[in-house]
Scaffold this active site. Sequence first.
Site, PDB file in Angstrom:
ATOM      1  N   HIS A   1     -59.639 -41.606 -26.483  1.00 53.94           N
ATOM      2  CA  HIS A   1     -58.798 -42.291 -25.504  1.00 53.94           C
ATOM      3  C   HIS A   1     -57.617 -41.406 -25.146  1.00 53.94           C
ATOM      4  O   HIS A   1     -57.182 -40.562 -25.941  1.00 53.94           O
ATOM      5  CB  HIS A   1     -58.285 -43.614 -26.066  1.00 53.94           C
ATOM      6  CG  HIS A   1     -59.336 -44.669 -26.184  1.00 53.94           C
ATOM      7  ND1 HIS A   1     -59.024 -45.995 -26.300  1.00 53.94           N
ATOM      8  CD2 HIS A   1     -60.693 -44.603 -26.195  1.00 53.94           C
ATOM      9  CE1 HIS A   1     -60.138 -46.713 -26.387  1.00 53.94           C
ATOM     10  NE2 HIS A   1     -61.168 -45.871 -26.333  1.00 53.94           N
TER      11      HIS A   1
ATOM     12  N   CYS B   1     -55.548 -47.554 -30.276  1.00 53.23           N
ATOM     13  CA  CYS B   1     -54.427 -46.724 -29.836  1.00 53.23           C
ATOM     14  C   CYS B   1     -53.101 -47.267 -30.348  1.00 53.23           C
ATOM     15  O   CYS B   1     -52.177 -46.500 -30.619  1.00 53.23           O
ATOM     16  CB  CYS B   1     -54.447 -46.590 -28.323  1.00 53.23           C
ATOM     17  SG  CYS B   1     -55.907 -45.679 -27.759  1.00 53.23           S
TER      18      CYS B   1
ATOM     19  N   CYS C   1     -55.095 -50.122 -26.360  1.00 47.85           N
ATOM     20  CA  CYS C   1     -55.949 -51.017 -27.134  1.00 47.85           C
ATOM     21  C   CYS C   1     -55.485 -51.029 -28.595  1.00 47.85           C
ATOM     22  O   CYS C   1     -54.548 -50.313 -28.972  1.00 47.85           O
ATOM     23  CB  CYS C   1     -57.408 -50.558 -27.042  1.00 47.85           C
ATOM     24  SG  CYS C   1     -57.725 -48.997 -27.919  1.00 47.85           S
TER      25      CYS C   1
ATOM     26  N   GLU D   1     -54.445 -41.926 -25.018  1.00 46.73           N
ATOM     27  CA  GLU D   1     -53.311 -42.003 -25.931  1.00 46.73           C
ATOM     28  C   GLU D   1     -53.547 -41.166 -27.192  1.00 46.73           C
ATOM     29  O   GLU D   1     -52.653 -40.437 -27.646  1.00 46.73           O
ATOM     30  CB  GLU D   1     -53.049 -43.455 -26.364  1.00 46.73           C
ATOM     31  CG  GLU D   1     -52.789 -44.397 -25.231  1.00 46.73           C
ATOM     32  CD  GLU D   1     -54.042 -45.114 -24.721  1.00 46.73           C
ATOM     33  OE1 GLU D   1     -53.919 -46.303 -24.362  1.00 46.73           O
ATOM     34  OE2 GLU D   1     -55.125 -44.498 -24.661  1.00 46.73           O
TER      35      GLU D   1
END
Length: 161
Positions: free
Chosen positions: A56, A89, A86, A58
């Site tokens: 992801h 993260c 999410c 992040e």
Amino acid sequence: MLTEMDHERWMGEALREAEIAFREGEVPVGAVVVHEGRVIGRGHNRVESLKDPTAHAEILAIGAAATAIGDWRLGDTVLYVTAEPCLMCAGAVHWSRVAGLVFGVDQPEAGAFGSRLDMIGHRWYHPGLWVERGVSQERSKELLQKFFKQKRDSSERCQSG
């Protein structure tokens, strides 16, 4: 203290990362980590290209920032991300100890900072973290909507052809 103009500037950098993800066929989420007025980590979703569910924006931006400063503790930094992080993260935000989180669009399906869950409400979660939501929300939302519309349209063409 960071101003609204600062937030818009750095979110613009995160949006550039999201646009790269869009061009690569990834869900268009981008992130940057800012320290002392400069970007020290960048990332955009690379789940599909790396075949890695943890890739992801992040996670990648936080990892790049830690490498840049030579420490996993990012206490004097701010993470800018185009979409609400999410739960996975949120864990990276917690453990990296970033000072602030600024994000664009809420993620009702999986957001961990007020939409689906609210990690800030847990007494054990990163007590010093400040959060600013809704920065460049429309630009972030439009890019996501464009991406998913193209995916739907492509899927419908495949099914009817």
